[in-house]
Design an enzyme around this catalytic site. Structure first.
Site, short mmCIF file in Angstrom:
data_model
loop_
_atom_site.label_atom_id
_atom_site.label_comp_id
_atom_site.label_asym_id
_atom_site.label_seq_id
_atom_site.Cartn_x
_atom_site.Cartn_y
_atom_site.Cartn_z
N ARG A 1 18.27 -10.50 7.52
CA ARG A 1 19.66 -10.23 7.25
C ARG A 1 20.71 -11.40 6.94
NH1 ARG A 1 19.43 -10.77 12.47
NH2 ARG A 1 21.12 -11.62 13.75
N ALA B 1 13.28 -19.84 9.84
CA ALA B 1 12.05 -19.35 10.47
C ALA B 1 11.64 -18.14 11.30
CB ALA B 1 11.67 -20.60 11.61
N THR C 1 12.87 -8.32 3.20
CA THR C 1 12.27 -7.27 3.05
C THR C 1 13.22 -6.30 1.71
OG1 THR C 1 13.76 -5.98 4.23
CG2 THR C 1 11.45 -6.35 5.23
N LYS C 2 14.36 -7.34 1.56
CA LYS C 2 15.08 -6.84 0.38
C LYS C 2 15.47 -8.19 -0.31
CE LYS C 2 19.09 -5.89 3.21
NZ LYS C 2 20.17 -4.94 3.67
N HIS D 1 0.86 -1.26 -0.08
CA HIS D 1 0.10 -0.02 -0.14
C HIS D 1 1.10 1.37 -0.03
CE1 HIS D 1 -4.50 -1.15 0.38
NE2 HIS D 1 -3.53 -2.24 0.94
#
Length: 232
Positions: A227, A207, A212-213, A161
């Site tokens: 990470r 887990a 996010t990247k 969003h």
């Protein structure tokens, strides 16, 4: 010996490879388990596959599984979709499942929520396992490569969003980039993969990780946000 041969034949036929039975299990017990687990889904699949967009082999469908826009679902050989799943395949490109794909119980998959902005497609390669209660929101394209193992409660969210300025978030619309997962990727339980992420071949996602990247091939990723802690 007769039951042994029957069990081996069924495993080879419906799992796509030769599987040896542990000496700790009797062939009779394995046969009973196979019939209990797959008999009903096999019969349901025989009927439902007549309405699929394309099917190349045996199709197993669990009890209470609902498939919308079924003509937009295409499956390969020996595909299993577990009980009480919800698959809304309404989209531009449809949903394509390769050979020997397993999607376990309680899966939720949706591509389109608005008819003025339809979702694109989901493509899942051969030999992929997706654990129970997976959430796959595929407004943008989602691609999963061959032989991936994806744990329970994993969420793939191919949409984000907009939320800038003072206008209500509800009015700002969405951004769609897509998610691409390479081959031989292993994801643990409760992983979340966000829109725009690409995960390289052979990566391991621990887990509970929130990805996010993008992730390089063979990287091991953990944490919130995820990470890289090492390379395999």
């Amino acid at each position: 010996m007769f039951i042994d041969n029957i069990v081996r034949l069924m495993l080879r036929r419906f799992r796509g490879k030769q599987i040896d039975i542990s000496p700790e299990l009797s062939s009779t017990a394995v046969l009973a388990h196979l019939l209990q687990k797959g008999g009903g889904p096999f019969l349901r699949g025989m009927i439902v596959k007549l309405f699929l967009g394309h099917s190349r082999g045996s199709f197993f469908l669990g009890r209470g599984c609902k498939i919308l826009s079924i003509r937009r679902l295409s499956v390969g050989k020996n595909v299993y979709i577990g009980a009480y799943g919800y698959l809304d395949c309404m989209s531009v490109g449809g949903v394509m499942l390769g050979d020997n794909v397993t999607i376990r119980e309680g899966c939720w998959l949706q591509l389109t929520s608005r008819y003025d902005n339809p979702g694109t497609s989901v493509t899942i390669g051969d030999g992929v396992y997706i654990g129970p209660r997976a959430v796959i929101g595929a407004a943008a394209p989602i691609t999963i490569g061959d032989r991936c193992q994806i744990g329970a409660n994993v969420s793939l969210v191919a949409e984000n969003h907009c939320f800038g300025g003072e206008v209500d978030i509800f009015e700002q619309g969405v951004i769609r980039k897509g998610i691409e997962i390479g081959r031989d990727v292993w994801m643990g339980n409760n992983v979340t993969v966000l829109d725009g992420v690409s995960i390289g071949d052979g990566a391991v996602i621990g887990a509970g990780t929130v990805v996010t990247k993008s992730v390089p091939a063979r990287a091991v990723v953990v944490g919130v946000p995820g990470r890289v802690i090492k390379t395999r």
